[in-house]
Design a protein around this motif. Structure first.
Motif, mmCIF file in Angstrom:
data_model
loop_
_atom_site.group_PDB
_atom_site.id
_atom_site.type_symbol
_atom_site.label_atom_id
_atom_site.label_comp_id
_atom_site.label_asym_id
_atom_site.label_seq_id
_atom_site.Cartn_x
_atom_site.Cartn_y
_atom_site.Cartn_z
ATOM 1 N N GLN A 102 11.025 4.054 3.008
ATOM 2 C CA GLN A 102 9.648 4.362 2.605
ATOM 3 C C GLN A 102 10.131 6.100 3.049
ATOM 4 O O GLN A 102 11.006 6.451 3.903
ATOM 5 N N GLU A 154 -1.608 4.265 1.773
ATOM 6 C CA GLU A 154 -2.320 2.961 0.924
ATOM 7 C C GLU A 154 -1.764 3.292 -0.496
ATOM 8 O O GLU A 154 -0.780 1.851 -1.036
ATOM 9 N N TYR A 155 -1.342 4.095 -0.947
ATOM 10 C CA TYR A 155 -1.635 4.285 -2.529
ATOM 11 C C TYR A 155 0.133 4.414 -2.914
ATOM 12 O O TYR A 155 0.494 4.199 -3.745
ATOM 13 N N THR A 156 0.617 5.326 -2.046
ATOM 14 C CA THR A 156 1.809 5.568 -2.173
ATOM 15 C C THR A 156 3.328 4.717 -0.677
ATOM 16 O O THR A 156 4.541 5.085 -1.515
ATOM 17 N N GLY A 157 2.584 4.256 -0.262
ATOM 18 C CA GLY A 157 3.701 3.959 0.996
ATOM 19 C C GLY A 157 4.467 4.710 1.845
ATOM 20 O O GLY A 157 4.807 4.593 2.955
ATOM 21 N N THR A 158 4.022 6.426 1.941
ATOM 22 C CA THR A 158 4.147 7.397 2.386
ATOM 23 C C THR A 158 3.826 6.628 4.051
ATOM 24 O O THR A 158 2.337 6.393 4.038
ATOM 25 N N HIS A 159 4.495 6.832 5.227
ATOM 26 C CA HIS A 159 4.654 6.631 6.611
ATOM 27 C C HIS A 159 3.928 7.865 7.481
ATOM 28 O O HIS A 159 4.689 9.214 6.436
ATOM 29 N N VAL A 170 0.396 3.490 9.246
ATOM 30 C CA VAL A 170 1.317 2.558 7.894
ATOM 31 C C VAL A 170 0.680 1.973 7.392
ATOM 32 O O VAL A 170 -0.775 1.119 8.009
ATOM 33 N N ASP A 171 0.969 1.437 6.736
ATOM 34 C CA ASP A 171 -0.147 0.406 5.238
ATOM 35 C C ASP A 171 0.041 -0.600 5.778
ATOM 36 O O ASP A 171 0.665 -0.847 6.531
ATOM 37 N N GLU A 193 0.219 -4.079 4.940
ATOM 38 C CA GLU A 193 1.551 -4.608 4.449
ATOM 39 C C GLU A 193 2.308 -4.525 5.517
ATOM 40 O O GLU A 193 3.724 -5.608 5.714
ATOM 41 N N TRP A 194 3.061 -3.112 5.305
ATOM 42 C CA TRP A 194 3.957 -2.755 6.213
ATOM 43 C C TRP A 194 4.057 -2.917 7.476
ATOM 44 O O TRP A 194 4.842 -4.276 7.939
#
Length: 77
Positions: A4, A26-31, A45-46, A48-49
């Motif tokens: 991440q 959401e689309y890249t998972g970047t925090h 954070v997204d 799911e994470w």
């Protein structure tokens, strides 16, 4: 699992680019770590994470019931 990435944003930039930032999360998972005067005030954070982190920590109560509305701000346990 891919590593991440975390990026920093000032509060003013985060506020200005909120929708774009939420989409990136959401689309890249970047925090995204939100800074004010150089100090971290929040991390986005997204979902799911966040759910995986809560389960791993045994904090399932934080996830709530998706069928139930969230309590008003400040009323959460």
């Amino acid at each position: 699992m891919a590593e991440q990435r975390t990026t920093d944003m000032q509060v003013s930039e985060y506020r200005r680019d909120l929708i774009e930032t939420l989409n990136r999360v959401e689309y890249t998972g970047t925090h995204v770590r939100v800074l004010r005067y150089g100090r971290a005030k929040a991390v986005t954070v997204d979902p799911e994470w966040y759910a995986r982190a809560c389960r791993a920590l045994g904090e399932n109560h934080r996830l709530g019931d998706p069928a139930e509305p969230s309590p008003p701000y400040g009323d959460a346990p």
